[in-house]
Design a protein around this motif. Structure first.
Motif, PDB file in Angstrom:
ATOM      1  N   ALA A  64      15.193  -3.976   1.380  1.00 58.99           N
ATOM      2  CA  ALA A  64      14.474  -4.687   0.323  1.00 58.99           C
ATOM      3  C   ALA A  64      12.966  -4.657   0.568  1.00 58.99           C
ATOM      4  O   ALA A  64      12.171  -4.475  -0.370  1.00 58.99           O
ATOM      5  N   LEU A  65      12.551  -4.820   1.819  1.00 54.17           N
ATOM      6  CA  LEU A  65      11.118  -4.799   2.124  1.00 54.17           C
ATOM      7  C   LEU A  65      10.523  -3.410   1.963  1.00 54.17           C
ATOM      8  O   LEU A  65       9.340  -3.266   1.622  1.00 54.17           O
ATOM      9  N   ALA A  66      11.315  -2.375   2.214  1.00 52.34           N
ATOM     10  CA  ALA A  66      10.789  -1.010   2.164  1.00 52.34           C
ATOM     11  C   ALA A  66      10.783  -0.430   0.761  1.00 52.34           C
ATOM     12  O   ALA A  66       9.905   0.380   0.439  1.00 52.34           O
ATOM     13  N   ARG A  67      11.721  -0.807  -0.092  1.00 51.46           N
ATOM     14  CA  ARG A  67      11.881  -0.126  -1.371  1.00 51.46           C
ATOM     15  C   ARG A  67      11.501  -0.968  -2.591  1.00 51.46           C
ATOM     16  O   ARG A  67      11.358  -0.427  -3.682  1.00 51.46           O
ATOM     17  N   PHE A  68      11.349  -2.282  -2.433  1.00 51.13           N
ATOM     18  CA  PHE A  68      11.063  -3.132  -3.581  1.00 51.13           C
ATOM     19  C   PHE A  68       9.719  -3.824  -3.379  1.00 51.13           C
ATOM     20  O   PHE A  68       9.331  -4.152  -2.253  1.00 51.13           O
ATOM     21  N   ASP A  69       9.041  -4.058  -4.486  1.00 53.64           N
ATOM     22  CA  ASP A  69       7.801  -4.836  -4.502  1.00 53.64           C
ATOM     23  C   ASP A  69       8.058  -6.140  -5.242  1.00 53.64           C
ATOM     24  O   ASP A  69       8.513  -6.130  -6.395  1.00 53.64           O
ATOM     25  N   PHE A  70       7.792  -7.241  -4.584  1.00 59.42           N
ATOM     26  CA  PHE A  70       7.959  -8.550  -5.222  1.00 59.42           C
ATOM     27  C   PHE A  70       6.770  -9.413  -4.852  1.00 59.42           C
ATOM     28  O   PHE A  70       5.974  -9.093  -3.964  1.00 59.42           O
ATOM     29  N   ARG A  71       6.644 -10.538  -5.528  1.00 59.14           N
ATOM     30  CA  ARG A  71       5.418 -11.313  -5.492  1.00 59.14           C
ATOM     31  C   ARG A  71       5.117 -11.867  -4.104  1.00 59.14           C
ATOM     32  O   ARG A  71       3.965 -11.868  -3.676  1.00 59.14           O
ATOM     33  N   VAL A  72       6.110 -12.332  -3.381  1.00 55.90           N
ATOM     34  CA  VAL A  72       5.868 -12.994  -2.092  1.00 55.90           C
ATOM     35  C   VAL A  72       6.142 -12.043  -0.921  1.00 55.90           C
ATOM     36  O   VAL A  72       6.407 -12.503   0.194  1.00 55.90           O
ATOM     37  N   LYS A  73       6.054 -10.749  -1.174  1.00 58.82           N
ATOM     38  CA  LYS A  73       6.384  -9.788  -0.115  1.00 58.82           C
ATOM     39  C   LYS A  73       5.412  -9.901   1.063  1.00 58.82           C
ATOM     40  O   LYS A  73       5.826  -9.941   2.220  1.00 58.82           O
ATOM     41  N   ARG A  74       4.112  -9.944   0.784  1.00 55.64           N
ATOM     42  CA  ARG A  74       3.138 -10.036   1.868  1.00 55.64           C
ATOM     43  C   ARG A  74       3.295 -11.341   2.646  1.00 55.64           C
ATOM     44  O   ARG A  74       3.206 -11.363   3.880  1.00 55.64           O
ATOM     45  N   GLY A  75       3.522 -12.428   1.927  1.00 55.27           N
ATOM     46  CA  GLY A  75       3.714 -13.705   2.604  1.00 55.27           C
ATOM     47  C   GLY A  75       4.975 -13.721   3.457  1.00 55.27           C
ATOM     48  O   GLY A  75       4.986 -14.286   4.554  1.00 55.27           O
ATOM     49  N   PHE A  76       6.022 -13.073   2.962  1.00 58.49           N
ATOM     50  CA  PHE A  76       7.266 -13.008   3.723  1.00 58.49           C
ATOM     51  C   PHE A  76       7.083 -12.180   4.987  1.00 58.49           C
ATOM     52  O   PHE A  76       7.567 -12.550   6.069  1.00 58.49           O
ATOM     53  N   MET A  77       6.393 -11.048   4.882  1.00 57.90           N
ATOM     54  CA  MET A  77       6.126 -10.228   6.055  1.00 57.90           C
ATOM     55  C   MET A  77       5.270 -10.978   7.067  1.00 57.90           C
ATOM     56  O   MET A  77       5.487 -10.901   8.282  1.00 57.90           O
ATOM     57  N   LEU A  78       4.295 -11.737   6.584  1.00 51.01           N
ATOM     58  CA  LEU A  78       3.454 -12.526   7.483  1.00 51.01           C
ATOM     59  C   LEU A  78       4.277 -13.605   8.190  1.00 51.01           C
ATOM     60  O   LEU A  78       4.086 -13.863   9.383  1.00 51.01           O
ATOM     61  N   ALA A  79       5.210 -14.216   7.451  1.00 53.30           N
ATOM     62  CA  ALA A  79       6.070 -15.225   8.074  1.00 53.30           C
ATOM     63  C   ALA A  79       6.964 -14.604   9.147  1.00 53.30           C
ATOM     64  O   ALA A  79       7.197 -15.200  10.205  1.00 53.30           O
TER      65      ALA A  79
END
Length: 300
Positions: free
Chosen positions: A118-133
């Motif tokens: 999901a992180l590699a193939r999809f773009d969603f609104r909270v993706k950067r925040g989720f990766m930072l978490a």
């Protein structure tokens, strides 16, 4: 008067050809930034001594008879191994650790595979925040998770159950595993999946047929990391398991040490029993492990 003509002179033999001398190798000059060999071998030798000497002492205490002060394990005995395996219930500890390690490996790999895709193939609104978490969670020590996890497992009546340790280990391993898996998937060209879609595959089948076989080094790296960490982790098993029949090897090693005395022979034998599975795992998967971590460290 008839005269005989002189016979023609025989041609002179051609000079023998001598094989050309092979060119002499040019003398190799050390580059200005190349370190001498002793500067490489000396630190490696010192490191090797500091690494192997403790292992030799463990083997010495485990194989020599009790009370012996010899620096060579001779005569050799296996009484310490028999003692810890039967009298100290290390057979039970070993089977519990295998169950926890394999279950953690499977759960961590499956959940990290889904989240990493999901992180590699999809773009969603909270993706950067989720990766930072996910990245920030790596700075949280496991001791801080003990109280909330203990309260949750107590409400679920999972205290003194191997399931609590498996879930705790999986939660602790997921952030790093998910980040690594996402990097592995990014290195797989997206055009391969698109070609599978053109051939009639849906997204799930394209992932299973095209992407998953290419992720084998990454899955082995993530799974082995999760297995070794759960095999060696002491804190969760100590806090969530009270019954001796449910304890794992790290807790079992702790029971060999008391406030008054330490059975060094039994402790060394238990340490070897705990180390052998991990050494064998890394011996068989080292090729895939190095390939997987090198592939996951580069963003595609």
């Amino acid at each position: 008067m008839i005269t005989k003509e002189a016979a023609p002179a025989a041609p002179a033999p051609a000079p023998a050809r001598t094989a050309p001398e092979p060119p002499r190798p040019a003398k190799r000059h050390r580059a200005w930034d190349e370190a001498p060999r002793w500067q490489i071998y000396l630190p490696l030798g010192i490191y090797l001594v500091f690494t192997l000497v403790p292992f030799y002492w463990i083997l010495l205490f485990a194989l020599r008879p009790a009370g012996s002060t010899s620096l060579v394990p001779w005569p050799m005995t296996f009484d310490h191994f028999e003692k810890v395996w039967t009298d100290r219930s290390f057979g039970t500890f070993f089977s519990n650790s295998v169950l926890v390690g394999v279950a953690t490996l499977v759960m961590t790999t499956l959940v990290a595979l889904a989240g990493g895709y999901a992180l590699a193939r999809f773009d969603f609104r909270v993706k950067r925040g989720f990766m930072l978490a996910l990245l920030c969670s790596q700075f949280v020590p496991g001791a801080l998770l003990l109280v909330p996890l203990f309260e949750i497992f107590a409400e679920l009546q999972m205290i003194n159950s191997l399931g609590s340790v498996i879930i705790a280990e999986t939660v602790f391993q997921l952030p790093l595993s998910m980040i690594l898996i996402s990097n592995f998937i990014k290195n797989v060209p997206y055009s391969l999946e698109e070609a599978a879609w053109v051939d009639g595959c849906n997204r799930m089948r394209a992932f299973l047929v095209v992407v998953l076989p290419l992720l084998r080094p990454g899955l082995i790296a993530v799974g082995s990391f999760a297995f070794v960490h759960s095999w060696n982790h002491f804190l969760f098993a100590l806090m969530f398991l009270n019954n001796q029949e449910k304890q794992t090897i790290p807790v079992g090693l702790n029971t060999l040490m008391s406030a008054d005395s330490v059975d060094l022979g039994a402790l060394a034998a238990g340490g070897i029993i705990a180390a052998v599975p991990v050494v064998l795992v890394f011996a068989f998967i080292q090729k895939w492990l190095i390939t997987g971590f090198s592939a996951g460290a580069v963003k595609g």
